[in-house]
Design an enzyme around this catalytic site. Sequence first.
Site, short mmCIF file in Angstrom:
data_model
loop_
_atom_site.label_atom_id
_atom_site.label_comp_id
_atom_site.label_asym_id
_atom_site.label_seq_id
_atom_site.Cartn_x
_atom_site.Cartn_y
_atom_site.Cartn_z
N GLU A 80 0.82 -1.22 0.00
CA GLU A 80 0.00 0.00 0.00
C GLU A 80 0.86 1.27 0.00
O GLU A 80 1.84 1.37 0.73
CB GLU A 80 -0.93 0.01 1.22
CG GLU A 80 -1.90 -1.15 1.27
CD GLU A 80 -2.93 -1.13 0.14
OE1 GLU A 80 -3.10 -0.07 -0.50
OE2 GLU A 80 -3.55 -2.19 -0.09
N CYS A 143 -8.36 -2.12 7.66
CA CYS A 143 -6.95 -2.11 7.22
C CYS A 143 -6.46 -0.69 6.99
O CYS A 143 -5.37 -0.32 7.45
CB CYS A 143 -6.76 -2.97 5.97
SG CYS A 143 -6.85 -4.73 6.34
N HIS A 167 -1.24 -5.81 1.79
CA HIS A 167 -2.40 -6.69 1.71
C HIS A 167 -2.01 -8.02 1.04
O HIS A 167 -1.21 -8.02 0.09
CB HIS A 167 -3.51 -6.04 0.87
CG HIS A 167 -4.53 -5.30 1.69
ND1 HIS A 167 -4.72 -3.94 1.58
CD2 HIS A 167 -5.42 -5.72 2.62
CE1 HIS A 167 -5.69 -3.56 2.41
NE2 HIS A 167 -6.13 -4.64 3.06
N1 PCA Z 1 -8.76 -7.06 5.88
C1 PCA Z 1 -9.72 -5.98 6.09
C2 PCA Z 1 -9.71 -5.73 7.57
C3 PCA Z 1 -8.97 -6.88 8.19
C4 PCA Z 1 -8.36 -7.60 7.06
O1 PCA Z 1 -7.58 -8.56 7.15
C5 PCA Z 1 -9.46 -4.74 5.26
O2 PCA Z 1 -8.87 -4.86 4.15
O3 PCA Z 1 -9.82 -3.65 5.66
#
Ligand code: PCA
Length: 215
Positions: A80, A143, A167
């Site tokens: 990110e 997240c 992610h």
């Molecule tokens: N993914 C979610 C919240 C927790 C996770 O593992 C997200 O992308 O916001």
Amino acid sequence: MKTILVTAFEPFGGESINPSWEAVRPLQGCQIDGAHVEVCQLPCVFDTSLEHLYAAIERVKPEVVISIGEAGSRTNITVERIGININDASIPDNAGKKPIDTPVIINGPAAYFSTLPIKSIVSDLRKSGIPANISQTAGTFVCNHVMYGLLHYLNQHYPAVRGGFIHVPYLPEQAARYSDIASMSVEVMTAALEIAMATVLKNAKDIAVTGGTTN
Ligand code: PCA
């Protein structure tokens, strides 16, 4: 010795597993290029996740913090670029909270950029045969909340500590419920995080590549 704090999330949205935690859990106590790794699971709950994160930072006193989360619709590892000061949930968090258009931090700046060498990470992952890309949005759920909250906390209290968010996609057993969804094995995800940590340690600054290489 340097310490790297790696966080991941508990399952959410009715899932029984979160690939971020499955990938991060084996890293507890390991050494990456002379740095010690501490892992921490965060609840998938607005605000409470940040309380746990800040407590872990105070306990571990890391030089680097990398937070990991699941992005089930994505096809690869996504590093990110930016966390934004907004909570806008389309599903309830694990405490039933569903904030709409509230700030992560009242009166905080609109956004923070990751202070990790994001393009170096993508480049090193690809060189190792692991599909990866930069992501321009961490979404508006927990997240992004944790990414923004992390970068705000470091900016306010530990400006020399670098931090950011990565992610990971679904695990194969999650993707198998659908007809056409990408997945990645937990072993590849864990290897990707080891590579990402090594890249952070050896790159104080990011590389300048653009276009097709990382986008
Ligand atoms: N993914 C979610 C919240 C927790 C996770 O593992 C997200 O992308 O916001």
